[in-house]
Design a protein around this motif. Structure first.
Motif, mmCIF file in Angstrom:
data_model
loop_
_atom_site.group_PDB
_atom_site.id
_atom_site.type_symbol
_atom_site.label_atom_id
_atom_site.label_comp_id
_atom_site.label_asym_id
_atom_site.label_seq_id
_atom_site.Cartn_x
_atom_site.Cartn_y
_atom_site.Cartn_z
ATOM 1 N N PHE A 106 66.702 6.926 -43.570
ATOM 2 C CA PHE A 106 65.754 6.060 -44.277
ATOM 3 C C PHE A 106 65.016 5.177 -43.273
ATOM 4 O O PHE A 106 63.808 4.921 -43.417
ATOM 5 C CB PHE A 106 66.502 5.206 -45.298
ATOM 6 C CG PHE A 106 65.616 4.400 -46.201
ATOM 7 C CD1 PHE A 106 64.976 4.984 -47.285
ATOM 8 C CD2 PHE A 106 65.419 3.040 -45.970
ATOM 9 C CE1 PHE A 106 64.159 4.233 -48.126
ATOM 10 C CE2 PHE A 106 64.603 2.285 -46.796
ATOM 11 C CZ PHE A 106 63.973 2.881 -47.878
ATOM 12 N N SER A 107 65.730 4.740 -42.253
ATOM 13 C CA SER A 107 65.114 3.916 -41.218
ATOM 14 C C SER A 107 64.025 4.690 -40.480
ATOM 15 O O SER A 107 62.949 4.157 -40.195
ATOM 16 C CB SER A 107 66.191 3.437 -40.237
ATOM 17 O OG SER A 107 65.625 2.734 -39.160
ATOM 18 N N ILE A 108 64.280 5.960 -40.176
ATOM 19 C CA ILE A 108 63.286 6.787 -39.469
ATOM 20 C C ILE A 108 62.046 6.977 -40.345
ATOM 21 O O ILE A 108 60.911 6.883 -39.862
ATOM 22 C CB ILE A 108 63.903 8.147 -39.092
ATOM 23 C CG1 ILE A 108 64.986 7.956 -38.022
ATOM 24 C CG2 ILE A 108 62.830 9.107 -38.597
ATOM 25 C CD1 ILE A 108 65.800 9.204 -37.753
ATOM 26 N N LEU A 109 62.234 7.235 -41.635
ATOM 27 C CA LEU A 109 61.095 7.488 -42.521
ATOM 28 C C LEU A 109 60.254 6.242 -42.747
ATOM 29 O O LEU A 109 59.023 6.330 -42.859
ATOM 30 C CB LEU A 109 61.588 8.015 -43.878
ATOM 31 C CG LEU A 109 62.055 9.466 -43.933
ATOM 32 C CD1 LEU A 109 62.418 9.850 -45.361
ATOM 33 C CD2 LEU A 109 61.006 10.430 -43.394
ATOM 34 N N THR A 110 60.883 5.086 -42.833
ATOM 35 C CA THR A 110 60.152 3.862 -43.182
ATOM 36 C C THR A 110 59.757 3.022 -41.979
ATOM 37 O O THR A 110 58.869 2.169 -42.087
ATOM 38 C CB THR A 110 61.004 2.994 -44.124
ATOM 39 O OG1 THR A 110 62.231 2.648 -43.451
ATOM 40 C CG2 THR A 110 61.311 3.726 -45.415
ATOM 41 N N HIS B 154 65.712 18.540 -44.049
ATOM 42 C CA HIS B 154 65.764 19.099 -45.405
ATOM 43 C C HIS B 154 64.921 18.263 -46.366
ATOM 44 O O HIS B 154 64.169 18.805 -47.188
ATOM 45 C CB HIS B 154 67.213 19.138 -45.905
ATOM 46 C CG HIS B 154 67.947 20.382 -45.524
ATOM 47 N ND1 HIS B 154 67.523 21.638 -45.912
ATOM 48 C CD2 HIS B 154 69.080 20.569 -44.802
ATOM 49 C CE1 HIS B 154 68.364 22.553 -45.440
ATOM 50 N NE2 HIS B 154 69.317 21.938 -44.761
ATOM 51 N N TYR B 155 65.042 16.931 -46.271
ATOM 52 C CA TYR B 155 64.264 16.058 -47.156
ATOM 53 C C TYR B 155 62.769 16.242 -46.900
ATOM 54 O O TYR B 155 61.977 16.381 -47.837
ATOM 55 C CB TYR B 155 64.662 14.594 -46.930
ATOM 56 C CG TYR B 155 63.968 13.639 -47.879
ATOM 57 C CD1 TYR B 155 64.563 13.276 -49.074
ATOM 58 C CD2 TYR B 155 62.700 13.119 -47.588
ATOM 59 C CE1 TYR B 155 63.923 12.413 -49.962
ATOM 60 C CE2 TYR B 155 62.048 12.268 -48.466
ATOM 61 C CZ TYR B 155 62.667 11.917 -49.655
ATOM 62 O OH TYR B 155 62.030 11.084 -50.542
ATOM 63 N N ALA B 156 62.390 16.249 -45.629
ATOM 64 C CA ALA B 156 60.974 16.358 -45.292
ATOM 65 C C ALA B 156 60.389 17.693 -45.756
ATOM 66 O O ALA B 156 59.276 17.743 -46.306
ATOM 67 C CB ALA B 156 60.789 16.197 -43.784
ATOM 68 N N LEU C 128 53.538 10.743 -44.641
ATOM 69 C CA LEU C 128 53.189 10.905 -43.222
ATOM 70 C C LEU C 128 54.448 11.080 -42.373
ATOM 71 O O LEU C 128 54.490 11.923 -41.457
ATOM 72 C CB LEU C 128 52.398 9.694 -42.744
ATOM 73 C CG LEU C 128 51.849 9.768 -41.323
ATOM 74 C CD1 LEU C 128 50.906 10.956 -41.164
ATOM 75 C CD2 LEU C 128 51.122 8.465 -40.959
ATOM 76 N N ALA C 129 55.490 10.304 -42.682
ATOM 77 C CA ALA C 129 56.742 10.427 -41.932
ATOM 78 C C ALA C 129 57.360 11.813 -42.121
ATOM 79 O O ALA C 129 57.900 12.401 -41.166
ATOM 80 C CB ALA C 129 57.723 9.349 -42.377
ATOM 81 N N CYS C 130 57.275 12.351 -43.337
ATOM 82 C CA CYS C 130 57.822 13.694 -43.594
ATOM 83 C C CYS C 130 57.031 14.759 -42.844
ATOM 84 O O CYS C 130 57.606 15.722 -42.310
ATOM 85 C CB CYS C 130 57.808 13.987 -45.095
ATOM 86 S SG CYS C 130 59.078 13.120 -46.038
ATOM 87 N N LEU C 131 55.704 14.621 -42.798
ATOM 88 C CA LEU C 131 54.892 15.584 -42.052
ATOM 89 C C LEU C 131 55.250 15.569 -40.568
ATOM 90 O O LEU C 131 55.258 16.618 -39.913
ATOM 91 C CB LEU C 131 53.405 15.280 -42.242
ATOM 92 C CG LEU C 131 52.791 15.710 -43.576
ATOM 93 C CD1 LEU C 131 51.348 15.241 -43.677
ATOM 94 C CD2 LEU C 131 52.872 17.219 -43.753
ATOM 95 N N GLU D 24 45.517 10.072 -41.755
ATOM 96 C CA GLU D 24 46.399 10.589 -40.712
ATOM 97 C C GLU D 24 47.129 11.839 -41.205
ATOM 98 O O GLU D 24 47.488 12.716 -40.404
ATOM 99 C CB GLU D 24 47.415 9.519 -40.316
ATOM 100 C CG GLU D 24 46.824 8.317 -39.603
ATOM 101 C CD GLU D 24 47.907 7.326 -39.199
ATOM 102 O OE1 GLU D 24 48.756 7.686 -38.370
ATOM 103 O OE2 GLU D 24 47.908 6.203 -39.750
ATOM 104 N N HIS D 25 47.324 11.921 -42.496
ATOM 105 C CA HIS D 25 48.018 13.079 -43.063
ATOM 106 C C HIS D 25 47.225 14.359 -42.777
ATOM 107 O O HIS D 25 47.801 15.403 -42.441
ATOM 108 C CB HIS D 25 48.192 12.918 -44.577
ATOM 109 C CG HIS D 25 48.832 11.618 -44.993
ATOM 110 N ND1 HIS D 25 48.144 10.422 -44.967
ATOM 111 C CD2 HIS D 25 50.081 11.324 -45.438
ATOM 112 C CE1 HIS D 25 48.936 9.450 -45.379
ATOM 113 N NE2 HIS D 25 50.120 9.964 -45.671
#
Length: 789
Positions: free
Chosen positions: A230-234, A326-328, A301-304, A351-352
């Protein structure tokens, strides 16, 4: 889940639940209800039904599928009943399937002032007071007044006062609450309470920014994630996440899972829906407002970024993908489609867009394979070959994935929509993508009865239509799609004006077609169906005449051997019968009968719709008998009704209708012959129809009325008081099914008065006399109300 709870409370049901686990895989929801719920509870042999409580069902994604299935249990109220709480009145909101469920609605009333005061008094003892100060009686009375009887408001206040989360002292917070400008919860007190709470929990701009990032991401989060993922994504530091989680525990209403210290759960699993709506509302002050669009954008954007870092398929996979990958893989289309603008011009500035363009063709193919595997594990080999064979970039991948997933329901269907939405962002000028999106929404709308889905389909079809020039070879098909979508909107319970739009769309499409044209038949048919619905809504005779004219034109265009000819003949017969009901012209009725006979010839003994055609012709012949009084016409109608009944043996769903029709035609014969055997047959048929119809079935009231009338005729013949008692009993049930406010209640009240007067003349029972006066008063009130209208 329900069966698990039943087994926990009543262990003796576990063997039946185990049988259900073995037998129910891949079966219908109704079968699941029978095997997992009904049969285990039957095995208890309880003298009273078990009551199952389901709270806040409208917050459950699949409630639109579950609720209609409950009609299966209508006749099992001696075994199981449900108490379901919801923000929506299932009747007033036209919840799909609610008309078929035997239900009674009750408002969830607020708690009394006395109960709320007892709650405050008990909990204030546990609230630490600074400087020895405690809440006064005046403070408590003010809190009771502000609560509006809402337990959520009450418990939130106690929670705020019980936690030391800032420099403010409990009595200072209490003063802030009781000084609220809102007089009670109904005028916004709950919103004000959330505002006060957040202002104390997150007092500075810096922590407010962290709060917005955290709660926004938690609101749109699709599944629990570890603290580090969660920290990486946000981009939020782990220590900040822990601090915010601890601070927000004041406002949590659900007990957090045991591993919540190391994981972040979707906000809906922890907080009340009213709080989540508050932080997303446009009216919420800027310090705490967290639009879902922005949060989806951040996670998308974090998932991409994670998808771009997937190991290439050429490298051997020494270990499975991590949870974050897996989530991304699974959820980036959901986040991107909900967090970026549809406009292609605006999309190009995101950016996406830049990130998606940097993902190579091999990585796209790798993603598509993993995406399909995550949604359809073990069942997607052929689909993967179809998807990964795409040659023309991401749009092709997304369209192919959507086609595979569009055939699925629930969660997987939603992923198909997300894929098409992303495709539109990449190329919003692609009419084919808009058509795919419209078809997908339409299919979903049909499966769950959702007006919202059909309206989205119409919007998509209209986009496709605007992208096609007036000379495009598929222009008329696009018009037809819009008309079809509008027609689906009309079929929903709260859509009643769309058919005129559908008709206009069909007419415009017809004007674009050359004559002759192979598509003209389809459009004429759509126009006829749309206008039929318009007529049913307005009763406009000019519309009805236009329908009949259209039907004649369609039949001229149709070869005699066309497979749709019988259906079109039937449509024309329906319209002409409606015209006959208006003008009582026997020539029109004879044309109806001629059409009905032609339809019947096209539907031989093996045809699934033959029984319906037999019944339709019989109804028309009965109407003709009322004109010509020829016994031969009535005998033919009876013969047709008997053949239709024979084609509908138990448990055919339309058997009750055939029983009712045959009883009606035989009743007409009885009126001609006064034959007792015929009368007994009418009663027998009506009894069987009533026995087959559940309390919630729309035909039950008319069937009860028919049985009551046929029994009343028998009573007038033999004077048996027991027969009259049964008629009165049937009429009482009719009044239950026609509660106050129902448009037909007056008729049944009048009928019951007539029956009670007949019995009083025989028995002189004072109880009947009191009831007669009661229902005469109600009848007079109902008549006055009708006259006033």
């Amino acid at each position: 889940m329900l069966a698990h709870e039943i087994g926990s409370i009543h262990p003796q049901t576990i063997p039946k639940i185990e049988e259900a686990i073995e037998q129910c895989h891949g079966t219908s929801l109704e079968t699941h209800l029978k095997e997992y719920i009904l049969e285990p509870l039957r095995s208890l042999k309880r003298p009273h039904p078990l009551v199952i409580i389901i709270d806040a069902i409208d917050e459950w994604r699949d409630h639109l599928t579950f609720m209609p299935a409950l009609s299966y249990l209508n006749s099992e109220s001696s075994v199981v009943k449900f108490i379901i709480t919801t923000c929506l009145d299932p009747c007033a909101s036209h919840l799909p399937g609610s008309d078929n469920i035997l239900l009674q609605t009750y408002p969830l009333l607020p708690k009394s002032d006395e109960v709320i005061k007892i709650y405050f008094d008990e909990h204030f003892e546990a609230v630490a007071s600074a400087n020895g100060r405690s809440a006064s009686n005046a403070d408590v009375n003010r809190l009771v007044e502000l609560s509006g009887g809402l337990p959520l408001w009450t418990s939130t206040v106690i929670s705020l006062l019980s936690h030391r989360f800032s420099d403010s002292l409990p009595h200072e917070i209490l003063l802030k609450v009781i000084s609220s400008q809102h007089q009670n919860v109904s005028s916004g007190g709950l919103i004000e309470l959330y505002r006060i709470a957040l202002a104390h929990l997150f007092p500075s701009p810096g922590v407010q920014r962290l709060f917005r990032l955290y709660i926004g991401a938690a609101i749109v989060l699709q599944k629990p994630l570890s603290l580090s993922d969660f920290s990486i994504l946000t981009g939020l530091p782990s220590h900040a996440i822990r601090h915010i989680q601890f601070t927000l525990s004041v406002l949590q209403i659900w007990v957090p899972p045991s591993d919540s210290e190391n994981r972040v759960y979707p906000a809906i699993m922890l907080f009340h829906l009213s709080f989540l709506k508050f932080v997303q509302a446009a009216t919420t002050e800027r310090a705490f407002a967290t639009p879902a669009f922005d949060s989806h954008s951040t996670l998308g954007l974090a998932c991409l970024n994670q998808v771009a870092s997937l190991p290439p398929p050429s490298l051997p996979q020494t270990s499975p993908l991590c949870d974050l990958h897996h989530y991304a893989v699974k959820y980036w289309p959901v986040h991107v489609s909900n967090g970026t603008p549809r406009s292609n011009d605006l999309w190009l500035q995101t950016e996406h867009c830049s990130m998606l363009q940097r993902i190579t063709a091999d990585s796209q193919r790798r993603w598509a394979t993993l995406f399909l595997q995550s949604l359809m594990p073990g069942r997607c080999e052929l689909m993967m070959e179809y998807v990964t064979a795409a040659q023309d970039g991401m749009i092709s991948f997304l369209r192919r994935l959507a086609r595979c997933l569009g055939k699925c329901d629930g969660e997987r269907w939603g992923f198909g929509i997300a894929c098409l939405e992303v495709a539109l962002r990449i190329d919003g000028g692609n009419a084919k993508v808009w058509l795919d999106l419209g078809r997908c929404h339409n299919a979903r709308g049909n499966s769950i009865g959702s007006l919202k889905m059909h309206e989205a389909a119409v919007e998509a079809f209209r986009h496709a239509l605007r992208l096609r020039s007036d000379v495009h070879p598929n222009l008329s098909q696009s018009h037809n799609k819009v008309a079809s979508g509008l027609w689906h909107c009309y079929q929903q319970p709260i859509g009643n004006t769309s058919t005129s739009n559908a008709a206009m769309c069909c007419q415009k499409a017809l004007s674009t077609l050359p004559v002759p044209c192979p598509n003209r038949f389809s459009l004429l048919n759509h126009l006829g169906v749309a206008l039929q619905a318009v007529y049913e809504h307005t009763g406009d005779i000019a519309t009805l005449n236009e329908i009949i004219s259209l039907n004649h034109e369609v039949l001229k265009l149709l070869p005699a051997t066309h497979q749709g000819r019988a259906a079109l003949l039937n449509n024309n017969a329906i319209a002409l019968h409606a015209l006959y009901d208006r003008n009582s012209d026997v020539k029109t009725l004879n044309e109806v009968i001629s059409l009905r006979r032609e339809v019947l010839e096209l539907r031989p003994a093996s045809h699934p719709a033959r029984a319906m055609s037999l019944s339709n012709l019989a109804v028309a012949l009965c109407a003709l008998h009322r004109h010509n009084q020829q016994i031969e016409t009535l005998i033919e109608a009876i013969s047709l009704d008997r053949e239709a009944l024979a084609l509908r043996p138990p448990p055919h769903p339309y058997r009750p209708l055939s029983l009712i029709n045959l009883a009606s035609s035989l009743h007409a014969l009885y009126q001609r012959t006064d034959d007792l055997d015929t009368q007994n047959k009418v009663i027998s048929l009506n009894r069987e129809a009533v026995a087959l119809l559940s309390t919630a079935h729309p035909l039950r009231p008319s069937s009860l009325h028919n049985l009551a009338r046929s029994l009343l005729s028998l009573y007038e013949r033999n004077g048996a008081l027991g027969v009259l008692d049964e008629v009165i009993s049937l009429c009482r049930e009719l009044l239950i099914l026609r509660p106050p406010g129902h448009r037909y209640r007056r008729i049944h009240v009048e009928f019951l008065v007539e029956l009670l007067e007949k019995r009083f003349r025989v028995t002189e029972d004072a109880r009947d006399l009191a009831e007669i006066e009661h229902f005469k008063t109600e009848y007079a009130a109902l008549m006055a109300k009708e006259i006033s209208k």
